[in-house]
Design a protein around this motif. Structure first.
Motif, PDB file in Angstrom:
ATOM      1  N   LEU A 154      30.379  49.909  44.866  1.00 56.84           N
ATOM      2  CA  LEU A 154      30.133  50.213  43.457  1.00 56.84           C
ATOM      3  C   LEU A 154      29.126  49.243  42.855  1.00 56.84           C
ATOM      4  O   LEU A 154      28.216  49.649  42.117  1.00 56.84           O
ATOM      5  N   ASN A 155      29.297  47.966  43.152  1.00 57.00           N
ATOM      6  CA  ASN A 155      28.338  46.985  42.648  1.00 57.00           C
ATOM      7  C   ASN A 155      26.925  47.298  43.132  1.00 57.00           C
ATOM      8  O   ASN A 155      25.953  47.199  42.376  1.00 57.00           O
ATOM      9  N   ALA A 156      26.804  47.667  44.397  1.00 56.97           N
ATOM     10  CA  ALA A 156      25.493  47.984  44.954  1.00 56.97           C
ATOM     11  C   ALA A 156      24.894  49.216  44.289  1.00 56.97           C
ATOM     12  O   ALA A 156      23.690  49.268  44.012  1.00 56.97           O
ATOM     13  N   THR A 157      25.741  50.212  44.014  1.00 61.75           N
ATOM     14  CA  THR A 157      25.263  51.441  43.363  1.00 61.75           C
ATOM     15  C   THR A 157      24.729  51.144  41.969  1.00 61.75           C
ATOM     16  O   THR A 157      23.642  51.604  41.591  1.00 61.75           O
ATOM     17  N   LEU A 158      25.486  50.390  41.184  1.00 63.54           N
ATOM     18  CA  LEU A 158      25.042  50.063  39.835  1.00 63.54           C
ATOM     19  C   LEU A 158      23.802  49.183  39.862  1.00 63.54           C
ATOM     20  O   LEU A 158      22.915  49.301  39.002  1.00 63.54           O
ATOM     21  N   ALA A 159      23.730  48.296  40.852  1.00 62.39           N
ATOM     22  CA  ALA A 159      22.593  47.375  40.949  1.00 62.39           C
ATOM     23  C   ALA A 159      21.281  48.102  41.258  1.00 62.39           C
ATOM     24  O   ALA A 159      20.197  47.550  41.029  1.00 62.39           O
ATOM     25  N   GLU A 160      21.364  49.319  41.781  1.00 64.78           N
ATOM     26  CA  GLU A 160      20.145  50.090  42.033  1.00 64.78           C
ATOM     27  C   GLU A 160      19.427  50.443  40.740  1.00 64.78           C
ATOM     28  O   GLU A 160      18.215  50.675  40.735  1.00 64.78           O
ATOM     29  N   HIS A 161      20.177  50.481  39.623  1.00 70.63           N
ATOM     30  CA  HIS A 161      19.592  50.944  38.362  1.00 70.63           C
ATOM     31  C   HIS A 161      19.729  49.951  37.213  1.00 70.63           C
ATOM     32  O   HIS A 161      19.006  50.069  36.221  1.00 70.63           O
ATOM     33  N   PHE A 162      20.666  48.990  37.326  1.00 69.77           N
ATOM     34  CA  PHE A 162      20.901  48.049  36.233  1.00 69.77           C
ATOM     35  C   PHE A 162      21.022  46.629  36.779  1.00 69.77           C
ATOM     36  O   PHE A 162      21.607  46.415  37.839  1.00 69.77           O
ATOM     37  N   ASP A 163      20.471  45.666  36.024  1.00 72.22           N
ATOM     38  CA  ASP A 163      20.668  44.265  36.357  1.00 72.22           C
ATOM     39  C   ASP A 163      22.090  43.857  35.991  1.00 72.22           C
ATOM     40  O   ASP A 163      22.746  44.486  35.154  1.00 72.22           O
ATOM     41  N   GLU A 164      22.563  42.758  36.586  1.00 72.68           N
ATOM     42  CA  GLU A 164      23.907  42.259  36.278  1.00 72.68           C
ATOM     43  C   GLU A 164      24.061  41.949  34.789  1.00 72.68           C
ATOM     44  O   GLU A 164      25.133  42.154  34.221  1.00 72.68           O
ATOM     45  N   ARG A 165      23.004  41.496  34.136  1.00 70.88           N
ATOM     46  CA  ARG A 165      23.087  41.172  32.715  1.00 70.88           C
ATOM     47  C   ARG A 165      23.306  42.415  31.853  1.00 70.88           C
ATOM     48  O   ARG A 165      23.672  42.307  30.679  1.00 70.88           O
TER      49      ARG A 165
END
Length: 484
Positions: free
Chosen positions: A160-171
């Motif tokens: 899930l973290n990897a999926t979100l990281a494809e489109h959004f920065d952690e910030r």
């Protein structure tokens, strides 16, 4: 005392799953309270997005009914409610297709804060993130809010973290845990780090042990399908109780900033020792009087899923060496309560005779119900007859101490959503924090499965299985009574 409300900047908030239970019970009523308080700018827009074929007027009617049903005294302010409902729009959207996305884009304004609340199943996070970028709705300053469960183990959380990281920065990612929005949880940090009275004593030299209890009187309700695949460990311990443990155990951050606080919480998780099998108790509620059993509630007569967990944990660092943390959570318990109890050690020298040796100072931090804190201190019992000691609480129930201001402390969601708009991630979980929590939790669950562990039955409406009591008794300690 009059609370000071600081308005946030103008924003557009899209709630995916805007017709769902969470949106109707918590998110929209909370936003109405922020609107009524003057914290939400009048020009801000809230856009519900879901599969239901509604128009905007139908959605506004639905939310009006929700606020009347789930709101507090503020719902009687019908004029302000009408103004709030005028800030709502609705789009019927296909999370996995193209339907509704162009219409959604047309509603989003430029030059305002853009936030997207993913109040949907985690399986849709990737689809929503991808389409927000494909249709150029989200930009580099947009924020997304994601609800638990954030994975069901380490591997799925990493995916899930990897999926979100494809489109959004952690910030840009706000992983929400409503427990961290509670007034008492935030006051825990203020009490610890803002008072010379406590911080010098907040260590193994003076603290005998710490208890964290989250007890519910309800069963699984309509969540049986989800809960039977999850259980108390995944549903409560890995997130809610873990977050409370981190805040009670962490080192003082250098400043009260998002990354500094979350850095210290991460250190606590990484310092947790593996839990030995004899230091953990699983339970499952059984039928009692008019209450159905867990297996009846989930309609699975062979279920071995736990509805109760109690455990003894150790944080391996200089501050907490030899100070155990006892965690417990369960459903269909005898009272609804969430409490952190810091139990201080006995005095080294006892100058009073009799039963005075049994008296201890305890700082009890209540998250629900009746948020507040009390410090148990020992005094002389009034009246003649010698030096007889009793324990009395120095009580600070927020509703009593703060009067009308306590209204602002009743719901965590509204506070956390305003933090999203401000761009403040302090009370939200970071990706590495979530993964570290799963890395500690997974071996416990894998151990149960390897041993074919069967939960201990306990009567619905009780304090949990007897084995949980023995977990404390073996150490010469006892759980605090579960009181609502």
């Amino acid at each position: 005392m009059v609370s000071r409300v600081i308005p946030v900047d103008d924003f557009d908030l899209v709630i995916f799953g805007g017709t769902g239970d969470l949106a109707r019970r918590k998110i929209l009523p909370g936003l109405f309270r922020r609107f009524r308080s003057g914290q939400m700018p009048a020009d801000s827009r809230i856009i519900g997005a879901a599969r239901s074929e509604l128009d905007t007027s139908g959605y506004r009617a639905m939310i009006r009914e929700a606020i009347v049903e789930f709101g507090g005294d503020e719902k009687s302010d019908t004029d302000t409610l009408d103004q709030f409902l005028n800030a709502l729009d609705y789009v019927a959207i296909d999370a996995k297709g193209e339907g509704g996305w162009s219409e959604l884009k047309s509603l989003i304004r430029d030059k305002v804060i853009k936030a997207f609340y993913f109040s949907v199943a985690p399986s849709l996070f990737g689809d929503l993130a991808e389409r927000l970028h494909a249709h150029e709705i989200a930009d580099t300053d947009s924020r997304i809010v994601v609800e638990k469960p954030f994975g069901r183990d380490l591997a799925s959380a990493q995916a899930l973290n990897a999926t979100l990281a494809e489109h959004f920065d952690e910030r840009q990612i706000y992983r929400i845990d409503h427990y961290l929005g509670k007034e008492t949880v935030q006051n825990l940090m203020a009490v610890r780090f803002g008072n010379v009275l406590f911080e010098p004593l907040w260590n193994s030299h003076y603290v005998d042990h710490i208890q964290i209890t989250v007890a519910e009187t309800v069963g699984v309700g309509g969540r049986g399908g989800y809960y039977d695949k999850s259980g108390a460990m995944r549903d409560m311990v890995q997130n809610h109780l873990m977050q409370l443990l981190c805040l009670i155990a962490m080192e003082p951050p250098s400043v009260f900033g998002a990354n500094e606080v979350r850095d210290e919480k991460l250190k606590v998780i990484r310092a947790l020792q593996p839990v030995e099998a004899h230091h953990i108790v699983r339970g499952q509620y059984d039928a009692s009087d008019d209450a159905a059993s867990y297996r009846a509630d989930v309609e699975n007569p062979r279920s071995f899923t736990e509805s109760f967990v109690a455990m003894k944990c150790h944080v391996s660092n200089w501050r907490w060496s030899d100070t155990p943390f006892y965690l417990r959570t369960g459903k269909k318990m005898k009272a609804r309560t969430s409490e952190i109890a810091v139990v201080f050690k006995d005095l080294g020298h006892k100058m009073f005779e009799g039963d005075s040796a049994r008296h201890r100072n305890i700082l009890a931090i209540r998250l629900q119900p009746n948020e507040g804190m009390d410090l148990q201190v020992t005094i002389k019992e009034p009246g003649p007859g010698g030096m007889r000691l009793i324990d009395v609480p120095l009580d600070m129930t927020f509703a009593d101490a703060l009067g009308d201001d306590a209204e602002d402390a009743t719901d965590a969601y509204e506070r956390l959503i305003m933090d999203v708009i401000r761009g403040n991630q302090t009370l939200f979980m970071r990706g590495d924090e979530v993964e570290a929590a799963w890395a500690w939790t997974d071996p416990i669950i894998e151990g149960w499965e390897a041993r074919n562990d069967v939960p201990k039955l306990y009567d619905a409406g009780s304090a949990g299985p007897d084995d949980a009591m023995m977990l404390m008794h073996r150490d010469g300690r006892r759980w605090r009574d579960i009181k609502g």
